[in-house]
Design an enzyme around this catalytic site. Sequence first.
Site, mmCIF file in Angstrom:
data_model
loop_
_atom_site.group_PDB
_atom_site.id
_atom_site.type_symbol
_atom_site.label_atom_id
_atom_site.label_comp_id
_atom_site.label_asym_id
_atom_site.label_seq_id
_atom_site.Cartn_x
_atom_site.Cartn_y
_atom_site.Cartn_z
ATOM 1 C CG ASP A 86 56.613 28.702 16.373
ATOM 2 O OD1 ASP A 86 57.714 28.756 16.942
ATOM 3 O OD2 ASP A 86 56.234 29.546 15.541
ATOM 4 C CE LYS A 138 61.270 23.322 16.775
ATOM 5 N NZ LYS A 138 60.011 23.949 16.317
ATOM 6 N N GLY A 168 62.412 30.113 18.938
ATOM 7 C CA GLY A 168 61.817 30.527 20.212
ATOM 8 C C GLY A 168 61.162 29.291 20.793
ATOM 9 C CG HIS A 169 62.827 25.947 20.959
ATOM 10 N ND1 HIS A 169 63.761 24.985 20.723
ATOM 11 C CD2 HIS A 169 62.424 26.377 19.737
ATOM 12 C CE1 HIS A 169 63.914 24.831 19.412
ATOM 13 N NE2 HIS A 169 63.112 25.675 18.797
ATOM 14 C CD GLN A 192 65.046 27.644 12.847
ATOM 15 O OE1 GLN A 192 66.086 27.038 12.659
ATOM 16 N NE2 GLN A 192 64.917 28.499 13.835
HETATM 17 P P1 GDP Z 1 58.740 25.374 19.604
HETATM 18 O O1 GDP Z 1 59.336 26.502 18.860
HETATM 19 O O2 GDP Z 1 58.509 24.170 18.745
HETATM 20 O O3 GDP Z 1 59.508 25.018 20.851
HETATM 21 O O4 GDP Z 1 57.298 25.847 20.082
HETATM 22 P P2 GDP Z 1 56.953 27.282 20.773
HETATM 23 O O5 GDP Z 1 57.441 27.248 22.168
HETATM 24 O O6 GDP Z 1 57.379 28.384 19.895
HETATM 25 O O7 GDP Z 1 55.364 27.256 20.697
HETATM 26 C C1 GDP Z 1 54.623 26.257 21.294
HETATM 27 C C2 GDP Z 1 53.665 26.888 22.312
HETATM 28 O O8 GDP Z 1 52.697 25.928 22.691
HETATM 29 C C3 GDP Z 1 54.332 27.299 23.603
HETATM 30 O O9 GDP Z 1 53.682 28.435 24.098
HETATM 31 C C4 GDP Z 1 54.124 26.097 24.534
HETATM 32 O O10 GDP Z 1 54.126 26.450 25.911
HETATM 33 C C5 GDP Z 1 52.761 25.647 24.093
HETATM 34 N N1 GDP Z 1 52.495 24.205 24.203
HETATM 35 C C6 GDP Z 1 53.336 23.163 23.980
HETATM 36 N N2 GDP Z 1 52.674 21.996 24.064
HETATM 37 C C7 GDP Z 1 51.384 22.313 24.349
HETATM 38 C C8 GDP Z 1 50.185 21.540 24.522
HETATM 39 O O11 GDP Z 1 50.181 20.306 24.423
HETATM 40 N N3 GDP Z 1 49.033 22.239 24.774
HETATM 41 C C9 GDP Z 1 49.008 23.600 24.875
HETATM 42 N N4 GDP Z 1 47.832 24.195 25.112
HETATM 43 N N5 GDP Z 1 50.114 24.353 24.715
HETATM 44 C C10 GDP Z 1 51.268 23.713 24.437
HETATM 45 P P1 IMO Z 2 61.166 27.515 16.173
HETATM 46 O O1 IMO Z 2 62.463 26.797 16.431
HETATM 47 C C1 IMO Z 2 58.591 29.375 13.176
HETATM 48 C C2 IMO Z 2 60.611 31.370 9.817
HETATM 49 C C3 IMO Z 2 60.484 32.868 9.714
HETATM 50 C C4 IMO Z 2 60.541 33.033 8.207
HETATM 51 C C5 IMO Z 2 61.554 31.979 7.781
HETATM 52 C C6 IMO Z 2 62.948 32.509 7.563
HETATM 53 O O2 IMO Z 2 60.691 28.356 17.299
HETATM 54 O O3 IMO Z 2 60.130 26.578 15.646
HETATM 55 P P2 IMO Z 2 64.884 33.294 9.240
HETATM 56 O O4 IMO Z 2 64.924 34.384 10.257
HETATM 57 O O5 IMO Z 2 65.132 31.932 9.804
HETATM 58 O O6 IMO Z 2 65.749 33.566 8.043
HETATM 59 O O7 IMO Z 2 63.361 33.309 8.672
HETATM 60 O O8 IMO Z 2 61.549 31.001 8.814
HETATM 61 N N1 IMO Z 2 61.130 30.870 11.118
HETATM 62 C C7 IMO Z 2 60.383 30.274 12.043
HETATM 63 N N2 IMO Z 2 59.038 30.037 12.088
HETATM 64 N N3 IMO Z 2 59.380 28.920 14.167
HETATM 65 C C8 IMO Z 2 60.730 29.124 14.129
HETATM 66 O O9 IMO Z 2 61.564 28.583 15.027
HETATM 67 C C9 IMO Z 2 61.280 29.853 13.045
HETATM 68 N N4 IMO Z 2 62.523 30.242 12.709
HETATM 69 C C10 IMO Z 2 62.426 30.855 11.526
HETATM 70 O O10 IMO Z 2 59.272 33.325 10.259
HETATM 71 O O11 IMO Z 2 59.310 32.673 7.640
HETATM 72 MG MG MG Z 3 59.020 28.528 18.502
#
Ligand code: GDP
Ligand code: IMO
Ligand code: MG
Length: 428
Positions: A13, A16, A40-41, A223
């Site tokens: 998270d 990415k 979840g991106h 991840q």
């Molecule tokens: P990912 O799994 O690595 O793609 O990240 P997620 O999408 O799960 O979580 C990142 C969250 O931070 C999302 O809600 C993005 O919209 C938000 N985000 C990404 N870059 C920035 C930033 O530079 N500033 C802020 N405030 N939010 C950001």
């Molecule tokens: P993105 O791509 C954050 C974590 C789960 C759990 C562990 C194993 O959005 O960064 P799984 O279902 O993969 O067997 O769970 O990995 N986990 C993540 N945590 N971001 C993710 O994906 C994750 N995908 C799995 O919470 O601790």
């Molecule tokens: Mg994510």
Amino acid sequence: MPGIVLIGAQWGDEGKGKATDLIGTKVDYVARFNGGNNAGHSVVVGDESYALHLLPSGIINPHLTPVIGNGVVVDPEVLFQEIDGLEARGIDCSHLLVSEAAHIIAPYHRTLDKVTERFLGKHKIGTTGRGIGPAYADKINRVGIRVHDLFNEQHLHDKVEASLHQKNQMLVKLYNRRPIDVDQTTEELLKLGERLKPYVANTGLILNKALDEGKTVLFEGAQATMLDVDHGTYPFVTSSNPTAGGACTGTGVGPTKITRVIGVSKAYVTRVGEGPFPTELFDESGEWLRTQGHEFGVTTGRPRRCGWFDAVVNRYASQVNGLTDIVLTKLDVLTGLEEIPICVAYDVDGERYDDMPTDQAAFAAAKPIYETMPGWSEDISNCHSFDELPATCQAYVKRLEELSNCRISAIGTGPQRDHIISVHSLID
Ligand code: GDP
Ligand code: IMO
Ligand code: MG
């Protein structure tokens, strides 16, 4: 032949999705290489916000070809839901390519994920419950179902039978559940295969040819480094290799074709699920970060655990992935803090560790050694160059760079596409 790998440097998270979308405007292919719909991106474009789970985030850019590589575990039902949801919003998914060698998440994998977690009790991993672990376990146990198996009824029936033979014994005798029917499961999978067929391709060949022709491929990791089954905080990890090497095994592209490895890091740290997290905050600072940063999971909605930036983790990520660049995200979230602690090393039972302890028990016992930097109060979301950032903010970024052993090439100042400061180009 630019082959650019983009991975999470922390526990996921990191942003990415946003970084992929940003670079995606300049690439020809975006390929997912690991994980499944545990990811979840988020991508935010103007008023529109997209949450991608199985599809590469690059799919939002209409000019590029999105690819699901052989290292991904594909839940076809989820894939179709995602495609339907995006197409209803005007995003064309017809050019998606899915590897014929990718493994399938079948309904029984989801069942087993949930049942296993329940049985682990206090030892649970806190998985996303999407069937990821059981699907990868079948792959390694050589009883997995691959995409191309869905196109041959007899062959599929045999494979499902082999896969369910042992699982049904476990479900009935150990977990006290009903057995899963082989014929019915085969039929369901065959139907899903019919819809999947037009997307299926020899993606390894396509990506290699594209690179040989000088096209640019972005390998989008899901991840993160600390969730890697080999290099992460085992056993509190996912079941794939989200580190840079996974981009090669997960797509069939050799390491000589990788020209760049970009790590995405938050300006602080979050984690979802169980497992050790040295800089985790249990006080009001943690709550403050969660609220300011909207730290709730995109996939499960779970509140994310929050903590200060951990430079030991980032140095380790630089080493394991061979990082060439870091995209530092969510710097804006720290605005308003008087002081910002940075974890520079660990104390494990009185011994200082500048590098990641390899022993799980030592990591679980690690106490952060902090140094503190002054904060800033100015809104930075409208800054478009490094020089426009407040001096204390610049100093914070420079210190993170120094401690991470890798240059910081872009800085996120908000969720939108244009909330980004480019320091070095990420593409050439
Ligand atoms: P990912 O799994 O690595 O793609 O990240 P997620 O999408 O799960 O979580 C990142 C969250 O931070 C999302 O809600 C993005 O919209 C938000 N985000 C990404 N870059 C920035 C930033 O530079 N500033 C802020 N405030 N939010 C950001
Ligand atoms: P993105 O791509 C954050 C974590 C789960 C759990 C562990 C194993 O959005 O960064 P799984 O279902 O993969 O067997 O769970 O990995 N986990 C993540 N945590 N971001 C993710 O994906 C994750 N995908 C799995 O919470 O601790
Ligand atoms: Mg994510």
